[in-house]
Design a protein around this motif. Sequence first.
Motif, short mmCIF file in Angstrom:
data_model
loop_
_atom_site.label_atom_id
_atom_site.label_comp_id
_atom_site.label_asym_id
_atom_site.label_seq_id
_atom_site.Cartn_x
_atom_site.Cartn_y
_atom_site.Cartn_z
N CYS A 14 0.79 -1.25 0.04
CA CYS A 14 -0.10 0.05 0.07
C CYS A 14 0.96 1.31 0.06
CB CYS A 14 -0.86 -0.14 1.21
SG CYS A 14 -2.23 -1.11 1.14
N LYS A 16 0.32 3.85 1.75
CA LYS A 16 0.57 4.39 2.92
C LYS A 16 -0.29 3.50 3.84
CE LYS A 16 -0.52 8.62 5.60
NZ LYS A 16 -1.86 8.59 6.10
N LEU A 17 -0.04 3.07 4.96
CA LEU A 17 -0.97 2.41 5.96
C LEU A 17 -1.89 3.18 6.65
CD1 LEU A 17 1.62 -0.10 7.50
CD2 LEU A 17 0.50 -0.18 5.28
N CYS A 18 -3.26 2.79 6.31
CA CYS A 18 -4.51 3.60 7.12
C CYS A 18 -4.48 3.11 8.46
CB CYS A 18 -5.89 3.03 6.34
SG CYS A 18 -5.72 3.60 4.58
N TYR A 20 -6.81 2.52 10.34
CA TYR A 20 -7.81 1.67 10.93
C TYR A 20 -7.72 0.21 10.40
CZ TYR A 20 -9.29 2.85 6.29
OH TYR A 20 -9.37 3.09 4.88
N CYS A 21 -6.50 -0.12 9.46
CA CYS A 21 -6.57 -1.26 8.70
C CYS A 21 -5.93 -2.56 9.69
CB CYS A 21 -5.63 -1.01 7.55
SG CYS A 21 -5.52 -2.49 6.38
N VAL A 25 -0.72 -5.88 5.30
CA VAL A 25 -0.12 -4.84 4.37
C VAL A 25 1.33 -4.53 4.77
CG1 VAL A 25 -2.32 -4.37 3.29
CG2 VAL A 25 -1.34 -3.24 5.36
N GLY A 63 -4.25 -5.18 0.86
CA GLY A 63 -3.37 -4.29 0.11
C GLY A 63 -4.09 -3.73 -1.03
N THR A 64 -2.96 -3.21 -1.82
CA THR A 64 -3.69 -2.72 -3.05
C THR A 64 -2.66 -2.94 -4.36
OG1 THR A 64 -3.77 -0.58 -1.68
CG2 THR A 64 -3.69 -0.20 -4.14
N ASN A 97 -6.81 1.36 -5.14
CA ASN A 97 -6.80 2.69 -4.50
C ASN A 97 -6.83 3.91 -5.71
OD1 ASN A 97 -5.55 5.16 -3.32
ND2 ASN A 97 -5.30 3.73 -1.59
N ARG A 134 -6.29 8.47 4.40
CA ARG A 134 -6.34 8.20 2.98
C ARG A 134 -5.33 8.99 2.12
NH1 ARG A 134 -8.30 3.13 2.23
NH2 ARG A 134 -8.63 3.75 0.18
#
Length: 367
Positions: A14, A16-18, A20-21, A25, A63-64, A97, A134
């Motif tokens: 990703c 950037k790590l969110c 709340y995730c 990832v 992930g993305t 994303n 985000r």
Amino acid sequence: MAPIEHLYLHIPFCPKLCPYCCFFVEEGSRNKNRAFLDALLAELDAHAALRPVRPKTVYLGGGTPTALLADQLEYLLSGLRERLPLDSLVEWTVEANPATVRPEKARLLKDAGVTRVSLGVQSWNDATLKTLGRVHSGAQARTTFDTLQKAGLPAVNIDLMFSVPGQTAGQWEADLNETIAIGSQHVSAYCLTYEEDTEYFRKLTGGQFRQDEELDARFFELTMDRLGEAGYRHYEISNHARAGFESAHNEACWEGREYLGLGPSAFSTLSGERVQNVCDTAEYTRRIQAGESAAATREALDEATLRKERIAFGLRREVGLERSTLAPWSGEVAHLEQIGLLEPVGDRVRLTRRGKMLADSVGEAFM
Ligand code: SF4
């Protein structure tokens, strides 16, 4: 041996790590390399040597997946196309994303045969997106949706999130209205959950955030009302689709069908066993390169576990579940029908509108 018909690939990268995730990832490019992509393809080869893989659905999640560079994505997709017989394919989804799709990548997805992109918009409101940490803006998400449409992707799902700290009912309604106006064929709308070991969970337990069940219920009702009025079918508690655009891959998982998961942390459910791969990308790649198994845990699925899963998933679906599955709880079913939380549909039962609002409590009656 019957072929494996549902395939999932976990791409753990990703931008950037969110906060709340809770998925497995990683940020950055340390492990985002050709060796990892070759490991995914080699893991597929190893499984296909034991049992044929003839997918009806393919799902790249994370992930993305679109965090891969365009040439990496092309390498992976063409590697999959070379290996997989695609004559039975009905759906190929790639999660994306909005910050990671430019026209070149959108065309690449379309040309590779991807039929559905699941776009992690979460909100069109920049303040809400900022709270969620985000990396994209609402305007960027609109542009990306447009780019995917122009590239000719047959279907685009929009992922949205409600009950975000500071979000008002008016803002959520505006998010729903914009999603309807933009013309997405499928909407997944999730209530924010506070998962352990996340920054959001620490803020909740530290008193910086608080949960409000009444507001959650208000958001959920707004979702059902607005999307229902706009013609979406509420076919699963968090999922709404125009006719014919339901997610075939997710429906297969909810029906308890077998699926093969490739990549770090991916789950597979095959031959009465649930296997999870190691949650470490470098170790995953090393193991596959060394010809070792990527599996970290294995669980035999007994009848009681399978029944619990059938109930949990079945209750979330518009088609409901067969009464026979709930036979040991016929008293509870009768009571829930009497108080208006369950309703009959042929030889099945499903949640009523009020039952959907109390889905977790209804589910607990059968656990
Ligand atoms: S983009 Fe999705 S998978 Fe990646 S960190 Fe954020 S929520 Fe998790």
